[in-house]
Scaffold this active site. Sequence first.
Site, PDB file in Angstrom:
ATOM      1  N   HIS A  94      36.373 -36.773 -22.402  1.00 16.91           N
ATOM      2  CA  HIS A  94      36.716 -35.496 -23.098  1.00 16.91           C
ATOM      3  C   HIS A  94      37.606 -34.786 -22.229  1.00 16.91           C
ATOM      4  O   HIS A  94      37.436 -34.955 -20.960  1.00 16.91           O
ATOM      5  CB  HIS A  94      35.305 -34.721 -23.230  1.00 16.91           C
ATOM      6  CG  HIS A  94      34.651 -35.239 -24.538  1.00 16.91           C
ATOM      7  ND1 HIS A  94      33.733 -34.555 -25.625  1.00 16.91           N
ATOM      8  CD2 HIS A  94      34.614 -36.643 -25.217  1.00 16.91           C
ATOM      9  CE1 HIS A  94      33.417 -35.150 -26.326  1.00 16.91           C
ATOM     10  NE2 HIS A  94      33.868 -36.494 -26.326  1.00 16.91           N
ATOM     11  N   GLU A 108      37.633 -31.736 -21.179  1.00 14.25           N
ATOM     12  CA  GLU A 108      36.617 -30.819 -20.150  1.00 14.25           C
ATOM     13  C   GLU A 108      36.334 -31.768 -19.284  1.00 14.25           C
ATOM     14  O   GLU A 108      36.438 -31.466 -17.749  1.00 14.25           O
ATOM     15  CB  GLU A 108      35.844 -30.217 -20.866  1.00 14.25           C
ATOM     16  CG  GLU A 108      36.245 -29.246 -21.981  1.00 14.25           C
ATOM     17  CD  GLU A 108      36.243 -29.725 -23.323  1.00 14.25           C
ATOM     18  OE1 GLU A 108      36.634 -30.894 -23.451  1.00 14.25           O
ATOM     19  OE2 GLU A 108      35.933 -29.114 -24.183  1.00 14.25           O
TER      20      GLU A 108
END
Lengths: 192, 192
Positions: A80, A82
């Site tokens: 992901h 992040e």
Amino acid sequence: MTNTEFVLRLPQWLATVLAPESVRLDSTEARMRFVIDLAQGNIDHKTGGPFAAAVFESGTGRLVAAGVNLVESSNYSIAHAEMVAFALAQRTVGHYDLGIDGVARELVTSTEPCAMCLGAIPWSGARRVVCGARGEDACAIGFDEGAKPTDWVGALRARGIEVVQNVLRDEARAVLEDYLGSGGTIYNTRGR
Amino acid sequence: MTNTEFVLRLPQWLATVLAPESVRLDSTEARMRFVIDLAQGNIDHKTGGPFAAAVFESGTGRLVAAGVNLVESSNYSIAHAEMVAFALAQRTVGHYDLGIDGVARELVTSTEPCAMCLGAIPWSGARRVVCGARGEDACAIGFDEGAKPTDWVGALRARGIEVVQNVLRDEARAVLEDYLGSGGTIYNTRGR
């Protein structure tokens, strides 16, 4: 034989954007706009889901690292935006704690973190989290945010991590809707 | 200039263990013992925290990939054992969904997952999670498990993911206590 290493690499279009100049953005909105543009870039270049994130130095606005969703292109479910941004920022800082040197650093993410990325925030050493679209905006186009604690914002704040929500939410949500309209894959929507 | 890629690599002692032969373990306990031994190995070789995990094919017991905690040695806060095992298993399977080919695969972890790794489980495609030590056992030696949903086991089960707890818990806990006794770093215990 089992594999013993893996690599996560930013797509070429993004690596090229970041290389030539150092990015320094004073306002929270400017940092969010930078991240939203990366999410849009990830759609346009078909390199992953409609999500981007970056780590900035809170005080100076200097970009430490950026990430985009690479799940489909890398085949790693942990990829992901992040998570990618955290790891690249930690490589730059040279430590797993992004506050190790007393400099406050923050995560700016185009959509609120899913359960995994939320859980990753305290371990990263980030002192502030800035979010664009809401988790419900991602759910509205079919993504699954996972099971988060009911008061996840309060839980971060209790750890001394500042949370800012709804920064340029409409623009951030528009990117999600563009992805849906473009026929991008909504992965991980099996009945589990 | 920002970094644009990062690598996570198993320590040499573990890569060597895995290379020469294929591991195939019939029982849940045997799989857990394998993982507990890796956690102990990570302490003995001073390559990270006292945590290990592996992905097995549930039916055949064949090892797909193993991981150990690499936070300190890699300087990436996402480098928990479960995350490493997921990524290496996905590299082996060739897809971010460990159930893509209809083969049920499972995560076996020496200690219950922290909030981040818990959030990662549904995205991985694992259909079963087997845990040794409890989260409270990790907390008892000073590690922080993060903010998990109150009924995290129920939340996984609601997604069709089987959860088995307390498998060889005493042996798994003993490894945690050994780490504490050996003076290993309890990282991420700032007041956040």
